[in-house]
Design a protein around this motif. Structure first.
Motif, PDB file in Angstrom:
ATOM      1  N   ARG A 175     -26.253  18.943 -35.725  1.00  0.00           N
ATOM      2  CA  ARG A 175     -25.917  17.914 -36.710  1.00  0.00           C
ATOM      3  C   ARG A 175     -24.960  18.515 -37.731  1.00  0.00           C
ATOM      4  O   ARG A 175     -25.184  19.626 -38.238  1.00  0.00           O
ATOM      5  CB  ARG A 175     -27.176  17.394 -37.405  1.00  0.00           C
ATOM      6  CG  ARG A 175     -26.904  16.274 -38.425  1.00  0.00           C
ATOM      7  CD  ARG A 175     -28.203  15.745 -38.996  1.00  0.00           C
ATOM      8  NE  ARG A 175     -27.993  14.813 -40.089  1.00  0.00           N
ATOM      9  CZ  ARG A 175     -27.798  13.507 -39.953  1.00  0.00           C
ATOM     10  NH1 ARG A 175     -27.774  12.994 -38.737  1.00  0.00           N
ATOM     11  NH2 ARG A 175     -27.624  12.731 -41.005  1.00  0.00           N
ATOM     12  N   ASN A 176     -23.894  17.787 -38.024  1.00  0.00           N
ATOM     13  CA  ASN A 176     -22.890  18.238 -38.986  1.00  0.00           C
ATOM     14  C   ASN A 176     -23.019  17.432 -40.271  1.00  0.00           C
ATOM     15  O   ASN A 176     -22.702  16.244 -40.289  1.00  0.00           O
ATOM     16  CB  ASN A 176     -21.487  18.064 -38.399  1.00  0.00           C
ATOM     17  CG  ASN A 176     -20.402  18.609 -39.317  1.00  0.00           C
ATOM     18  OD1 ASN A 176     -20.673  19.006 -40.452  1.00  0.00           O
ATOM     19  ND2 ASN A 176     -19.177  18.630 -38.834  1.00  0.00           N
ATOM     20  N   PRO A 177     -23.475  18.055 -41.367  1.00  0.00           N
ATOM     21  CA  PRO A 177     -23.669  17.296 -42.601  1.00  0.00           C
ATOM     22  C   PRO A 177     -22.364  16.797 -43.206  1.00  0.00           C
ATOM     23  O   PRO A 177     -22.383  15.905 -44.073  1.00  0.00           O
ATOM     24  CB  PRO A 177     -24.353  18.302 -43.534  1.00  0.00           C
ATOM     25  CG  PRO A 177     -23.945  19.638 -43.011  1.00  0.00           C
ATOM     26  CD  PRO A 177     -23.835  19.469 -41.525  1.00  0.00           C
ATOM     27  N   GLU A 178     -21.224  17.330 -42.773  1.00  0.00           N
ATOM     28  CA  GLU A 178     -19.928  16.917 -43.316  1.00  0.00           C
ATOM     29  C   GLU A 178     -19.372  15.679 -42.618  1.00  0.00           C
ATOM     30  O   GLU A 178     -18.387  15.094 -43.088  1.00  0.00           O
ATOM     31  CB  GLU A 178     -18.928  18.071 -43.201  1.00  0.00           C
ATOM     32  CG  GLU A 178     -19.356  19.348 -43.914  1.00  0.00           C
ATOM     33  CD  GLU A 178     -19.628  19.120 -45.395  1.00  0.00           C
ATOM     34  OE1 GLU A 178     -18.837  18.388 -46.042  1.00  0.00           O
ATOM     35  OE2 GLU A 178     -20.624  19.658 -45.900  1.00  0.00           O
ATOM     36  N   THR A 179     -19.965  15.269 -41.520  1.00  0.00           N
ATOM     37  CA  THR A 179     -19.508  14.065 -40.822  1.00  0.00           C
ATOM     38  C   THR A 179     -19.737  12.844 -41.697  1.00  0.00           C
ATOM     39  O   THR A 179     -20.813  12.651 -42.243  1.00  0.00           O
ATOM     40  CB  THR A 179     -20.260  13.897 -39.496  1.00  0.00           C
ATOM     41  OG1 THR A 179     -19.977  15.022 -38.656  1.00  0.00           O
ATOM     42  CG2 THR A 179     -19.847  12.621 -38.779  1.00  0.00           C
ATOM     43  N   ARG A 180     -18.724  12.010 -41.835  1.00  0.00           N
ATOM     44  CA  ARG A 180     -18.853  10.806 -42.667  1.00  0.00           C
ATOM     45  C   ARG A 180     -19.700   9.765 -41.960  1.00  0.00           C
ATOM     46  O   ARG A 180     -19.584   9.550 -40.748  1.00  0.00           O
ATOM     47  CB  ARG A 180     -17.488  10.209 -42.997  1.00  0.00           C
ATOM     48  CG  ARG A 180     -16.603  11.082 -43.854  1.00  0.00           C
ATOM     49  CD  ARG A 180     -15.456  10.269 -44.448  1.00  0.00           C
ATOM     50  NE  ARG A 180     -15.931   9.363 -45.477  1.00  0.00           N
ATOM     51  CZ  ARG A 180     -15.458   8.125 -45.668  1.00  0.00           C
ATOM     52  NH1 ARG A 180     -14.552   7.626 -44.847  1.00  0.00           N
ATOM     53  NH2 ARG A 180     -15.939   7.365 -46.642  1.00  0.00           N
ATOM     54  N   GLY A 181     -20.564   9.106 -42.748  1.00  0.00           N
ATOM     55  CA  GLY A 181     -21.399   8.061 -42.191  1.00  0.00           C
ATOM     56  C   GLY A 181     -22.243   8.577 -41.054  1.00  0.00           C
ATOM     57  O   GLY A 181     -22.859   9.645 -41.135  1.00  0.00           O
ATOM     58  N   CYS A 182     -22.268   7.824 -39.958  1.00  0.00           N
ATOM     59  CA  CYS A 182     -23.017   8.232 -38.770  1.00  0.00           C
ATOM     60  C   CYS A 182     -22.117   8.799 -37.689  1.00  0.00           C
ATOM     61  O   CYS A 182     -22.579   9.108 -36.600  1.00  0.00           O
ATOM     62  CB  CYS A 182     -23.784   7.029 -38.210  1.00  0.00           C
ATOM     63  SG  CYS A 182     -25.158   6.488 -39.255  1.00  0.00           S
ATOM     64  N   GLY A 183     -20.806   8.958 -37.982  1.00  0.00           N
ATOM     65  CA  GLY A 183     -19.869   9.436 -36.980  1.00  0.00           C
ATOM     66  C   GLY A 183     -19.257   8.288 -36.202  1.00  0.00           C
ATOM     67  O   GLY A 183     -19.548   7.115 -36.438  1.00  0.00           O
TER      68      GLY A 183
END
Length: 361
Positions: free
Chosen positions: A182-190
């Protein structure tokens, strides 16, 4: 589908039943234990500064006999035109409101009711089957989820030598859990751009990425699968902070789940993204796949799902009537345009919109 009052008042605060048949570890074991009704309110106030504007607000529309019952939707608005649209061809429902140029504040309040409950598949033979059209829909490629090229190559590598569909479905689940982060920097849900993830070797993201990867690999292996777009509406009954909503304000609580269909058994919940969410976010935030808290969730999230989440739809490649922004990968957030310019749906404070969920007790 309109639910009667009695159905919505059926809510249970009891803990989930004890695990059986080895489906999940005791620490996290969702089981059907009664329907829970929720009122979902989406309030929009577009900063249009006199320009023409329009908004599309998704509402629950997917019916599943064992766990999802969408109810009635009402709305109030200052719009010049507004309607509840049920688009059966795309499998979505939404309220569409439009304002002509003028000084009237652009406000819309959408109130929906829906009921849900926890799920647990026993993997017994039930005789469940899909029609030819249903199977075709749930094995088809989408704009961001192709089923050929590197996606098919990866799916065949994962399932090589596995003779039965259930074991294939579980093998793909395990591969996604073990191969992604999981990437916490991804905006929204990807976005769920599966081919790009595999081509670049960047198997990180959030739920709409990791669970779309599962769906794409399953479809490429010949298994019907689908993404389910919705949002968390209540805390987890098992104490997992990362797997529930922290308050009645659920503006940023969107979550995409996934399912795979196995002939003779039916739809099976599969949520590798939430396993990775627990690893990253569950206190003390130092967990690994080897920790018991994660193993409990991993065991449960292939075959069961907690009833603290409402589904909107399972649609990909969505076309909204009147929109100038083109095809959307999915419809999980309110979508808006001001003077023909698409607004940032992942920035609700600028949009502006809020979503609240209140349980009917």
């Amino acid at each position: 589908m309109i639910l009667d009052r009695r159905t919505f008042l059926m809510a249970s605060a009891a803990a989930a039943a004890a695990p059986s048949m080895g489906l999940a570890a005791a620490g996290y074991a969702p089981r059907p234990n009664g329907w829970r009704g929720f009122t979902l309110t989406t309030s929009v106030a577009l900063p249009r500064a006199g320009a023409p504007a329009q908004v599309w607000v998704p509402v629950p529309s997917l019916t599943a006999a064992e766990w999802s019952r969408p109810g009635d939707t009402t709305f109030t608005t200052t719009a010049d035109r507004a309607e509840l649209v049920v688009d059966n061809a795309q499998g979505i429902a939404f309220v569409h409101a439009a304002w002509d140029a003028g000084d009237t504040p652009a406000t819309l309040d959408v109130v929906s009711r829906a009921a849900t409950q926890s799920r647990a598949v026993t993997f017994d033979t039930t005789g469940a089957s899909l029609t030819a059209d249903e199977r075709a829909r749930h094995t088809a490629p989408t704009d961001l989820i192709p089923t050929d090229g590197i996606v098919r190559e990866t799916a065949l590598m994962i399932t090589d030598g596995i003779p039965d569909d259930l074991t294939k479905a579980r093998a793909i689940f395990d591969w996604v859990v073990e191969s992604t982060e999981r990437n916490p920097e991804t905006r929204g849900c990807g976005l769920g751009d599966v081919a790009s993830m595999l081509t670049l070797g960047d198997l990180t993201g959030k739920c709409a990425d990791l669970n779309a990867l599962y769906v794409g690999l399953a479809r490429a292996a010949g298994l019907p699968a689908r993404d389910l777009y919705g949002l968390r509406v209540a805390q987890s009954a098992f104490g997992y902070k990362s797997l529930g909503a922290g308050s009645e304000t659920v503006t940023k609580a969107q979550h995409c789940r996934a399912e795979v269909f196995v002939e003779g058994i039916g739809w099976i919940p599969a949520d590798p993204a939430d396993v990775r969410k627990v690893v990253l976010e569950e206190p003390p935030k130092t967990l690994t796949l080897a920790d018991p808290e994660v193993q409990d969730v991993r065991a449960a999230l292939f075959g069961s799902a907690e009833g603290n989440w409402l589904v909107y739809n399972d649609a990909h490649d969505v076309v909204l009537p009147g929109a100038t922004s083109g095809t959307l990968p999915f419809l999980m957030y309110p979508h808006a345009e001001i003077d023909g310019v698409e607004q940032d749906e992942l920035s609700p404070d600028d949009f502006v919109y809020t979503i609240t969920a209140r349980e009917i007790v």
